[in-house]
Design a protein around this motif. Structure first.
Motif, mmCIF file in Angstrom:
data_model
loop_
_atom_site.group_PDB
_atom_site.id
_atom_site.type_symbol
_atom_site.label_atom_id
_atom_site.label_comp_id
_atom_site.label_asym_id
_atom_site.label_seq_id
_atom_site.Cartn_x
_atom_site.Cartn_y
_atom_site.Cartn_z
ATOM 1 N N ASN A 1 0.828 -1.210 0.000
ATOM 2 C CA ASN A 1 0.000 0.000 0.000
ATOM 3 C C ASN A 1 0.860 1.256 0.000
ATOM 4 N N LEU A 2 1.949 1.245 0.772
ATOM 5 C CA LEU A 2 2.841 2.406 0.804
ATOM 6 C C LEU A 2 3.558 2.579 -0.529
ATOM 7 N N LEU A 3 3.945 1.489 -1.168
ATOM 8 C CA LEU A 3 4.586 1.582 -2.480
ATOM 9 C C LEU A 3 3.624 2.152 -3.513
ATOM 10 N N ARG A 4 2.371 1.720 -3.483
ATOM 11 C CA ARG A 4 1.383 2.252 -4.415
ATOM 12 C C ARG A 4 1.111 3.733 -4.150
ATOM 13 N N ASN A 5 1.068 4.105 -2.890
ATOM 14 C CA ASN A 5 0.896 5.525 -2.563
ATOM 15 C C ASN A 5 2.053 6.357 -3.107
ATOM 16 N N ALA A 6 3.282 5.829 -2.971
ATOM 17 C CA ALA A 6 4.449 6.548 -3.483
ATOM 18 C C ALA A 6 4.362 6.703 -4.999
ATOM 19 N N GLN A 7 3.961 5.615 -5.687
ATOM 20 C CA GLN A 7 3.845 5.686 -7.147
ATOM 21 C C GLN A 7 2.769 6.683 -7.570
ATOM 22 N N GLN A 8 1.638 6.692 -6.880
ATOM 23 C CA GLN A 8 0.564 7.623 -7.208
ATOM 24 C C GLN A 8 0.979 9.065 -6.952
ATOM 25 N N ALA A 9 1.759 9.303 -5.885
ATOM 26 C CA ALA A 9 2.245 10.659 -5.615
ATOM 27 C C ALA A 9 3.194 11.117 -6.720
ATOM 28 N N LEU A 10 4.036 10.210 -7.206
ATOM 29 C CA LEU A 10 4.936 10.554 -8.309
ATOM 30 C C LEU A 10 4.161 10.835 -9.588
ATOM 31 N N ASP A 11 3.080 10.054 -9.833
ATOM 32 C CA ASP A 11 2.278 10.257 -11.040
ATOM 33 C C ASP A 11 1.536 11.588 -10.989
ATOM 34 N N GLN A 12 0.942 11.907 -9.817
ATOM 35 C CA GLN A 12 0.183 13.152 -9.702
ATOM 36 C C GLN A 12 1.070 14.373 -9.878
ATOM 37 N N ASN A 13 2.321 14.252 -9.483
ATOM 38 C CA ASN A 13 3.237 15.386 -9.594
ATOM 39 C C ASN A 13 4.012 15.376 -10.915
ATOM 40 N N ASN A 14 3.744 14.340 -11.722
ATOM 41 C CA ASN A 14 4.456 14.193 -12.999
ATOM 42 C C ASN A 14 5.973 14.219 -12.804
ATOM 43 N N THR A 15 6.423 13.519 -11.769
ATOM 44 C CA THR A 15 7.850 13.502 -11.455
ATOM 45 C C THR A 15 8.619 12.717 -12.507
ATOM 46 N N GLN A 16 9.614 13.350 -13.077
ATOM 47 C CA GLN A 16 10.492 12.669 -14.026
ATOM 48 C C GLN A 16 11.540 11.870 -13.250
ATOM 49 N N SER A 17 11.847 10.690 -13.772
ATOM 50 C CA SER A 17 12.825 9.804 -13.122
ATOM 51 C C SER A 17 12.417 9.563 -11.667
ATOM 52 N N GLY A 18 11.185 9.077 -11.478
ATOM 53 C CA GLY A 18 10.706 8.768 -10.135
ATOM 54 C C GLY A 18 11.530 7.681 -9.476
ATOM 55 N N ALA A 19 11.738 7.831 -8.175
ATOM 56 C CA ALA A 19 12.565 6.864 -7.436
ATOM 57 C C ALA A 19 11.897 6.556 -6.098
ATOM 58 N N ILE A 20 11.841 5.279 -5.786
ATOM 59 C CA ILE A 20 11.318 4.803 -4.504
ATOM 60 C C ILE A 20 12.415 3.971 -3.847
ATOM 61 N N ARG A 21 12.546 4.131 -2.539
ATOM 62 C CA ARG A 21 13.609 3.414 -1.821
ATOM 63 C C ARG A 21 13.005 2.708 -0.605
ATOM 64 N N MET A 22 13.324 1.417 -0.467
ATOM 65 C CA MET A 22 12.943 0.641 0.715
ATOM 66 C C MET A 22 14.205 0.355 1.531
ATOM 67 N N GLN A 23 14.166 0.709 2.800
ATOM 68 C CA GLN A 23 15.335 0.534 3.666
ATOM 69 C C GLN A 23 14.937 -0.201 4.936
ATOM 70 N N ALA A 24 15.874 -0.957 5.481
ATOM 71 C CA ALA A 24 15.682 -1.649 6.758
ATOM 72 C C ALA A 24 16.973 -1.569 7.549
#
Length: 456
Positions: free
Chosen positions: A354-377
């Protein structure tokens, strides 16, 4: 050696004898002084009396020095060695010294045991304790305080956890309690702070205790929302169910009338459209209510120990097709790579996806070029496992950060407002927490904290 032992044994008798002989010598000197012609004997008796007084004073000084040495030995903890090394003590003095030494040693042992007991209580207390001296010097008194406020020595350094926190805590009055917002850069928590004044000799200190009640507040808030949703969905289902049934019956009746009427009129067509719309909206409302009921029907977590890296990889494989279409990259960082977590993997997958999908939707709404998502532990300084999902999108509006986990609240045009609320509930039943903030490098960041977890 024999004479010394005999002297030690009869020391009190010798003292009495010396006093008796001194009295007799003084009486003899007084008697001779009254006789004519015995001036030499009188002077000799007086000289002998002075010598006896000097010897008696010397013995008293010797005992006084020995007693002072005994007190010093008591202070230094060497009283037993002192007693064993002094062979000139009489039995009475030896027994008295031993009793005093044993009583003081027992008292010191008891005090040391009590001190260790209270030190252990303070050190293992989950409530952080620290004090501020009059010169603003800060002292951390237990492990919880050193974890919460690492390496702090001055009150000015409290500003790194937020200026409101530093200002409010130093302004506390004795006995006053206040709820403060604590921000360590990765997580915001509600802390209950209390201050007590301590007077130590001529100096005074302010003793502070900080109780983390963020988990309790979230659990109470979540329970309140669950109760509200349970009542609302129950009442809505009771009202919508007959409406949906009647709308379906009316729609079927109109269809039958159209099928049996040779020449259907315009009004019958309008009636069919109306009943169809009512039936469709009733079904939509039923589905809407069923979705919100999921907030109150969360299953009990089935705890398993699993690899965090494998969890990230499974979640990424599920959402990877969407990322490829949107030209978004997603990276995984796990430190250490063999980090394991005790939780329900299926519920946790739901949160991360759900958090990954939210991140992708936020990038799409902002029309972010070269969108990047990072998962860290990683493991933070409190030995807790922290999972982070962040992106390089627009981030959050500061005025909305406090509302994003509320049920029904959403910023998406087609959103239902249950995704983040459900994620928070899942973290709460795991005894953890979820926070959201804007990353320093830009973009949104969600952090999942699991308490008292350790790596394998």
């Amino acid at each position: 050696m024999a004479s010394n032992e005999q002297s030690a044994t009869f020391l009190p008798l010798n003292v009495k004898l010396r006093v008796t002989l001194l009295a007799l010598t003084l009486w003899l000197a007084l008697w001779l002084w009254q006789l004519p012609g015995y001036w030499g004997a009188t002077l000799f008796a007086l000289a002998l009396s002075l010598w006896q007084i000097w010897r008696l004073e010397q013995s008293i000084n010797q005992e006084r020095q020995r007693f002072q040495q005994f007190l010093v030995a008591l202070k230094q903890g060497n009283s037993n060695n002192f007693i064993s090394q002094d062979s000139t003590l009489s039995d009475e003095l030896l027994e008295a010294y031993q009793q005093v030494s044993q009583a003081l040693n027992a008292q010191k042992t008891d005090q040391a045991t009590q001190l260790r007991y209270y030190q252990t209580l303070v050190e293992t207390s989950p409530v952080p304790l620290f004090s501020l001296a009059e010169d603003n010097h800060l002292r951390l008194h237990n492990h919880a305080a050193r974890q919460l406020l690492p390496n702090l020595t001055r009150s000015q350094e409290l500003k790194q956890f937020g200026l409101p926190f530093a200002t409010s805590i130093t302004a506390l009055q004795p006995g006053q309690r206040q709820l403060l917002l604590f921000d360590d850069g990765t997580e915001q928590r509600q802390l209950m702070a209390q201050m007590t004044c301590l007077n130590i000799g001529q100096e005074s200190e302010k003793l502070f205790s900080l109780l983390d009640i963020q988990r309790e507040l979230e659990a109470a808030q979540l329970q309140a929302w669950q109760d509200l949703v349970r009542v609302l969905t129950h009442e809505m289902m009771n009202s919508i169910t007959p409406i949906a049934s009647l709308a379906k019956s009316a729609h079927d009746l109109v269809q039958h009338m159209q099928a049996t009427t040779p020449t259907p009129n315009e009004d019958l067509h309008d009636l069919q459209d109306a009943t169809n719309t009512v039936a469709r909206r009733a079904d939509g409302l039923m589905e809407f209510v069923q979705r919100y009921r999921s907030l109150t029907l969360l299953p009990e977590p089935k705890i398993q120990t699993f690899s965090v890296l494998n969890l990230f990889q499974r979640c990424l494989s599920i959402i990877q097709p969407t990322l490829n279409v949107k030209n978004t990259t997603c990276t995984i960082q796990c430190q250490p790579e063999n980090l394991t977590l005790a939780a329900d993997p299926h519920l946790l997958e739901q949160v991360i996806i759900n958090l990954l999908r939210n991140a992708q939707q936020a990038l799409d709404q902002n029309n972010t070029q070269s969108g990047a998502i990072r998962m860290q532990a990683s493991i933070n300084n409190k030995r807790e496992i922290a999972l982070t999902i962040c992106d390089n999108g627009p981030g959050f509006e500061s005025t909305r950060l406090s509302d994003i986990f509320l049920p029904f609240y959403t910023t998406k045009p087609q959103g239902a407002g249950i995704g983040l609320a459900l994620a928070r509930q899942i973290m709460t039943v795991h005894g953890g927490s979820i926070t959201a903030n804007n990353a320093a490098e830009g973009g949104a960041r969600f952090t999942l904290i699991f308490n008292r977890q350790t790596c394998a």
